[in-house]
Design a protein around this motif. Structure first.
Motif, PDB file in Angstrom:
ATOM      1  N   GLU A  65     -22.394  23.869 -10.318  1.00 24.30           N
ATOM      2  CA  GLU A  65     -21.438  22.808 -10.614  1.00 24.30           C
ATOM      3  C   GLU A  65     -21.297  21.857  -9.420  1.00 24.30           C
ATOM      4  N   PRO A  66     -20.853  20.618  -9.663  1.00 23.82           N
ATOM      5  CA  PRO A  66     -20.711  19.660  -8.560  1.00 23.82           C
ATOM      6  C   PRO A  66     -19.880  20.176  -7.395  1.00 23.82           C
ATOM      7  N   TYR A  67     -18.809  20.952  -7.683  1.00 23.93           N
ATOM      8  CA  TYR A  67     -17.993  21.456  -6.569  1.00 23.93           C
ATOM      9  C   TYR A  67     -18.796  22.413  -5.685  1.00 23.93           C
ATOM     10  N   ALA A  68     -19.713  23.177  -6.307  1.00 21.69           N
ATOM     11  CA  ALA A  68     -20.546  24.105  -5.536  1.00 21.69           C
ATOM     12  C   ALA A  68     -21.604  23.336  -4.734  1.00 21.69           C
ATOM     13  N   ILE A  69     -22.178  22.296  -5.346  1.00 23.66           N
ATOM     14  CA  ILE A  69     -23.116  21.435  -4.621  1.00 23.66           C
ATOM     15  C   ILE A  69     -22.403  20.800  -3.430  1.00 23.66           C
ATOM     16  N   ASP A  70     -21.164  20.361  -3.656  1.00 16.69           N
ATOM     17  CA  ASP A  70     -20.341  19.775  -2.588  1.00 16.69           C
ATOM     18  C   ASP A  70     -20.194  20.765  -1.429  1.00 16.69           C
ATOM     19  N   ARG A  71     -19.855  22.000  -1.750  1.00 18.98           N
ATOM     20  CA  ARG A  71     -19.651  23.020  -0.724  1.00 18.98           C
ATOM     21  C   ARG A  71     -20.920  23.253   0.090  1.00 18.98           C
ATOM     22  N   MET A  72     -22.053  23.345  -0.604  1.00 13.37           N
ATOM     23  CA  MET A  72     -23.306  23.627   0.100  1.00 13.37           C
ATOM     24  C   MET A  72     -23.793  22.429   0.910  1.00 13.37           C
ATOM     25  N   MET A  73     -23.623  21.233   0.364  1.00 13.80           N
ATOM     26  CA  MET A  73     -23.995  20.032   1.124  1.00 13.80           C
ATOM     27  C   MET A  73     -23.116  19.892   2.352  1.00 13.80           C
ATOM     28  N   VAL A 100     -21.214  13.076  -5.292  1.00 17.64           N
ATOM     29  CA  VAL A 100     -21.217  14.139  -4.278  1.00 17.64           C
ATOM     30  C   VAL A 100     -22.439  13.998  -3.371  1.00 17.64           C
ATOM     31  N   LEU A 101     -23.609  13.855  -3.986  1.00 14.46           N
ATOM     32  CA  LEU A 101     -24.836  13.736  -3.203  1.00 14.46           C
ATOM     33  C   LEU A 101     -24.823  12.470  -2.351  1.00 14.46           C
ATOM     34  N   ALA A 102     -24.371  11.355  -2.929  1.00 14.06           N
ATOM     35  CA  ALA A 102     -24.334  10.086  -2.205  1.00 14.06           C
ATOM     36  C   ALA A 102     -23.405  10.171  -0.995  1.00 14.06           C
ATOM     37  N   HIS A 103     -22.311  10.901  -1.128  1.00 13.61           N
ATOM     38  CA  HIS A 103     -21.351  11.045  -0.028  1.00 13.61           C
ATOM     39  C   HIS A 103     -22.019  11.655   1.205  1.00 13.61           C
ATOM     40  N   TYR A 104     -22.758  12.747   1.002  1.00 16.92           N
ATOM     41  CA  TYR A 104     -23.356  13.439   2.145  1.00 16.92           C
ATOM     42  C   TYR A 104     -24.596  12.716   2.674  1.00 16.92           C
ATOM     43  N   VAL A 105     -25.325  12.063   1.794  1.00 14.87           N
ATOM     44  CA  VAL A 105     -26.455  11.255   2.247  1.00 14.87           C
ATOM     45  C   VAL A 105     -25.946  10.117   3.132  1.00 14.87           C
ATOM     46  N   ALA A 106     -24.843   9.488   2.722  1.00 13.42           N
ATOM     47  CA  ALA A 106     -24.269   8.409   3.521  1.00 13.42           C
ATOM     48  C   ALA A 106     -23.799   8.928   4.879  1.00 13.42           C
ATOM     49  N   LEU A 107     -23.172  10.101   4.900  1.00 11.86           N
ATOM     50  CA  LEU A 107     -22.730  10.684   6.167  1.00 11.86           C
ATOM     51  C   LEU A 107     -23.913  10.968   7.098  1.00 11.86           C
ATOM     52  N   SER A 108     -25.051  11.328   6.505  1.00 17.16           N
ATOM     53  CA  SER A 108     -26.231  11.639   7.330  1.00 17.16           C
ATOM     54  C   SER A 108     -26.767  10.394   8.023  1.00 17.16           C
ATOM     55  N   GLY A 109     -26.640   9.242   7.345  1.00 20.54           N
ATOM     56  CA  GLY A 109     -27.157   7.996   7.907  1.00 20.54           C
ATOM     57  C   GLY A 109     -28.670   7.910   7.909  1.00 20.54           C
TER      58      GLY A 109
END
Length: 309
Positions: free
Chosen positions: A213-221, A258-267
């Protein structure tokens, strides 16, 4: 970096089950795929064992991995399926043996843990690709495009993934190069804090998953990001996230967000839409060899993972 020798007609493939037990009917059906490609096969001693959700005890599954690499009559090792459990026996693998006897090693999903462990302990390039019981043995059949990427083991061809295969979407613009590493997100996250922790520094990090689920992907990312894996990577290759939809929780942040959030943080440069993982087609790629991702041309170019061609 160590690359295994290319396959040729008449070679023998070793079949192992390092994770969960394979579907036996599917496994039997999949053997025709090997035969169609001119290959013989040999089952690992414990390839069809069953121990709950594992294909046998840890020591036995590890013994099959070790014996296949030690057997001079085996030219490639293909996993029957994924599931659960490879991390349990990663410490029982003889990495020095593998380093001295490099061979094609092929699988994905739970096999991600072994890809990482083998590469980081030996330098061997391995292959993230569809497996026998879970893919090539499906009663509904396999797409010709999926099958075609098996040929890289024979001809040593590199891969240029572009939009002729699937639509690609730019997440962060740029060009990045480095070894292609990674695989299943759940397994990458579970490697953190262990002797087999994924090394993403200066590399293109591939991520995919299924039924999370997205919340689990969020946690792992977040775990990868907090551990510095996303920021130290050269770029991020977002592959297929099959059936990763809200189930327990009706209210959810969309997976793409969710994915876009962590990709953006990575830069770091990133693209998504790659049909790699639990999907059809399932494009096989070598892990540990050099690759270049270019968002301007929307391409991921991967050098051959094979030698001797």
């Amino acid at each position: 970096m160590i690359k295994a020798q290319a396959l040729k007609k008449g070679d023998t493939v070793g079949i192992i089950s390092p994770a969960s037990p394979p579907n036996k009917e599917n496994l039997k059906r999949s053997l025709s795929f090997l035969e169609k490609n001119g290959l013989s096969y040999q089952f690992g001693k414990h390839a069809q064992d069953e121990y709950g959700y594992l294909a046998g005890r840890d020591e036995d599954r590890a013994a099959d991995v070790n014996s296949m690499f030690a057997d001079e009559g085996i030219q490639a090792i293909i996993c029957a399926c994924g599931g659960f459990g490879t991390a349990r026996m990663a410490s029982l693998i003889d990495y020095e043996l593998i380093k001295k006897n490099p061979k094609i090693f092929w699988g994905y999903s739970d096999i991600t843990f072994l890809h990482t462990a083998i590469r980081q302990n030996t330098g061997l390039v391995t292959f993230h690709g569809p497996m026998l019981s879970s893919d090539f043995g499906e009663e509904k059949g396999v797409l010709p495009l999926t099958e075609s990427y098996f040929q890289q083991l024979f001809d040593g061809s590199g891969i240029t993934y572009d939009e002729s295969i699937s639509p690609l979407e730019i997440m962060t613009e740029g060009e990045a190069d480095g070894e292609l590493v990674g695989g299943n997100l759940s397994l990458l996250a579970s490697s953190l804090g262990t002797p087999f922790e994924i090394d993403a520094a200066g590399k293109l990090l591939l991520i995919e998953d299924i039924d999370e689920e997205p919340y689990a992907i969020d946690r792992m990312m977040n775990q990868l990001y907090s551990a510095g894996k996303l920021t130290e990577a050269a770029g991020i290759v977002v592959a297929d996230f099959h059936n990763c939809v809200p189930q327990k929780r009706k209210r959810s942040i969309p997976l793409d967000e969710v994915l876009a959030h962590y990709v953006a943080l990575s830069g770091k440069p990133a693209m998504k839409g790659f049909k790699i993982g639990h999907c059809s087609p399932n494009i096989a790629v070598p892990l540990g060899t050099k690759a270049v991702m270019n968002t301007k041309t929307k391409t991921l170019t991967i050098q051959s993972g094979i030698s001797g061609v």
